[in-house]
Scaffold this active site. Structure first.
Site, PDB file in Angstrom:
ATOM      1  N   ASP A 193      -1.473  -1.778  -6.477  1.00 50.39           N
ATOM      2  CA  ASP A 193      -1.669  -0.575  -7.297  1.00 50.39           C
ATOM      3  C   ASP A 193      -1.637   0.640  -6.371  1.00 50.39           C
ATOM      4  OD1 ASP A 193      -2.237   0.952  -9.684  1.00 50.39           O
ATOM      5  OD2 ASP A 193      -4.255   1.246  -8.913  1.00 50.39           O
ATOM      6  N   SER A 194      -1.454   1.807  -6.973  1.00 47.78           N
ATOM      7  CA  SER A 194      -1.508   3.041  -6.200  1.00 47.78           C
ATOM      8  C   SER A 194      -2.902   3.259  -5.613  1.00 47.78           C
ATOM      9  CB  SER A 194      -1.136   4.223  -7.102  1.00 47.78           C
ATOM     10  OG  SER A 194      -2.043   4.284  -8.183  1.00 47.78           O
ATOM     11  N   CYS A 234       0.155  -1.766 -11.813  1.00 52.30           N
ATOM     12  CA  CYS A 234       0.210  -0.309 -11.943  1.00 52.30           C
ATOM     13  C   CYS A 234       1.326  -0.003 -12.927  1.00 52.30           C
ATOM     14  CB  CYS A 234       0.519   0.301 -10.575  1.00 52.30           C
ATOM     15  SG  CYS A 234       0.803   2.075 -10.604  1.00 52.30           S
ATOM     16  N   CYS A 293      -2.689   2.426 -18.414  1.00 50.61           N
ATOM     17  CA  CYS A 293      -2.900   2.794 -17.013  1.00 50.61           C
ATOM     18  C   CYS A 293      -4.075   1.951 -16.546  1.00 50.61           C
ATOM     19  CB  CYS A 293      -3.226   4.278 -16.879  1.00 50.61           C
ATOM     20  SG  CYS A 293      -3.726   4.718 -15.195  1.00 50.61           S
ATOM     21  N   HIS A 353      -6.157   2.281 -14.314  1.00 49.04           N
ATOM     22  CA  HIS A 353      -7.388   3.004 -13.946  1.00 49.04           C
ATOM     23  C   HIS A 353      -8.295   3.237 -15.171  1.00 49.04           C
ATOM     24  CE1 HIS A 353      -5.352   3.986 -10.182  1.00 49.04           C
ATOM     25  NE2 HIS A 353      -6.422   4.630  -9.752  1.00 49.04           N
ATOM     26  N   GLU A 383      -9.940   8.540  -9.111  1.00 46.34           N
ATOM     27  CA  GLU A 383      -9.770   8.327  -7.659  1.00 46.34           C
ATOM     28  C   GLU A 383     -10.782   9.165  -6.863  1.00 46.34           C
ATOM     29  OE1 GLU A 383      -7.504   6.454  -5.514  1.00 46.34           O
ATOM     30  OE2 GLU A 383      -7.282   5.255  -7.319  1.00 46.34           O
TER      31      GLU A 383
HETATM   32  N1  DGL Z   1      -3.094   2.539 -12.065  1.00 46.09           N
HETATM   33  C1  DGL Z   1      -1.885   3.338 -12.163  1.00 46.09           C
HETATM   34  C2  DGL Z   1      -1.220   3.058 -13.500  1.00 46.09           C
HETATM   35  O1  DGL Z   1      -1.493   2.020 -14.110  1.00 46.09           O
HETATM   36  C3  DGL Z   1      -2.250   4.766 -11.874  1.00 46.09           C
HETATM   37  C4  DGL Z   1      -1.110   5.573 -11.452  1.00 46.09           C
HETATM   38  C5  DGL Z   1      -1.417   6.742 -10.591  1.00 46.09           C
HETATM   39  O2  DGL Z   1      -1.613   6.526  -9.404  1.00 46.09           O
HETATM   40  O3  DGL Z   1      -1.367   7.862 -11.093  1.00 46.09           O
HETATM   41  O4  DGL Z   1      -0.394   3.814 -13.958  1.00 46.09           O
END
Ligand code: DGL
Length: 271
Positions: free
Chosen positions: A8-9, A71, A190, A192, A156
């Site tokens: 993931d990011s 992600c 998403c 997150h 974040e």
């Molecule tokens: N968890 C990522 C997603 O599902 C977040 C993306 C981001 O870094 O903006 O899209």
């Protein structure tokens, strides 16, 4: 060790990893969060592709036969090119899977009104990936997307319990329901957003169900491994978990617990 790679990011993929691990505890896993370069959500196709490819390449160097892009943004913007252009250049049997397709395959069965709201990053929403994929499986379902560009930065930056988080969740949900008041299902597109699920439920009408992807993706992966013994037999099964972040590991350990549900010890990776 030939672990399943989970990418993931940043922290968000841990919400999916938690479900995958609960469904399949015997496999070895390596998690990588590219926290140093998160969020990906507002970045261009080229940049998301470049960052994601770099991380996928690293997983393959670690011996992972299979990488899950946990992600949505990376799944929307990088997965197809990785599958079509990068994987064919590699030797051996390597796979990269995303989270959009498994979600699209089932999400239409959750709605009674046929109206689904999709919350995602700007990148995921503008890619139209969910509209294209869900259309294939549930052509009659009507989809209403809402880009929520400030939610990942808030998460974040550990501001998920703040007044600002309440404010932006309410604003995005209100704008979503202005598109249709028949929405009875909200998809958190998403990884997150499950951290904000209680706020999202509170901001939405009380009879609306809010769906996180973790269990859907885990179930689909389990099914995939059963159908692909050529991949499954390459994965080692000692129940080992390794965590990496491209940013400060101490910081990651402190906050990852909230996403993963248990304490972890990560190492910092310099790509
Ligand atoms: N968890 C990522 C997603 O599902 C977040 C993306 C981001 O870094 O903006 O899209």
């Amino acid at each position: 060790m030939a672990a399943i790679g989970i990418f993931d990011s940043g922290y968000g993929g841990l919400t999916v990893f938690k479900s995958i691990r609960a469904f399949m505890p015997s496999y070895d896993y390596i998690y990588l969060g590219d926290n140093a370069r998160a969020p990906y959500g507002n970045r261009s196709f080229d940049v998301v592709y470049e960052y994601t490819l770099e991380c996928v390449h690293w997983f393959f160097e670690q011996g992972c036969p299979l990488v899950i892009l946990a992600c949505n943004t990376a799944s929307a913007k990088a997965l197809r090119t990785i599958q079509q252009q990068y994987l064919p250049t590699l030797e051996g049997n390597k796979r990269v899977l995303g989270v959009i397709r498994p979600t699209a395959e089932v999400i239409g069965s959750y709605t009674k009104t046929g109206h689904i709201g999709i919350l995602g990053t700007k990148g995921t929403v503008s890619s139209q990936s969910y509209l294209m994929e869900i259309e294939k499986f549930f052509p009659k379902v009507q989809l209403f997307q809402m880009a929520c560009p400030l939610l990942v930065p808030l998460i974040e930056n550990k501001e998920y319990n703040s007044v600002a988080a309440n404010y932006f969740v309410k604003k995005y949900i209100d704008e979503l329901f202005q598109q249709s008041d028949k929405i009875d299902t909200i998809l958190l597109a998403c990884t997150h957003y499950p951290l904000l699920i209680e706020k999202i439920k509170k901001a939405a009408p009380h009879d609306v169900q809010v769906i996180a992807q973790g269990d859907i993706v885990a179930h689909s992966l389990q099914d995939y491994l059963q159908r692909h013994p050529e991949i499954e037999t390459q994965i080692s099964q000692y129940g080992n978990l390794d965590f990496y972040t491209t940013d400060d590991a101490h910081d990651f350990n402190e906050h990852a617990t909230i996403f993963f549900g248990e304490s972890i010890t990560a190492k910092q990776l310099h790509l």
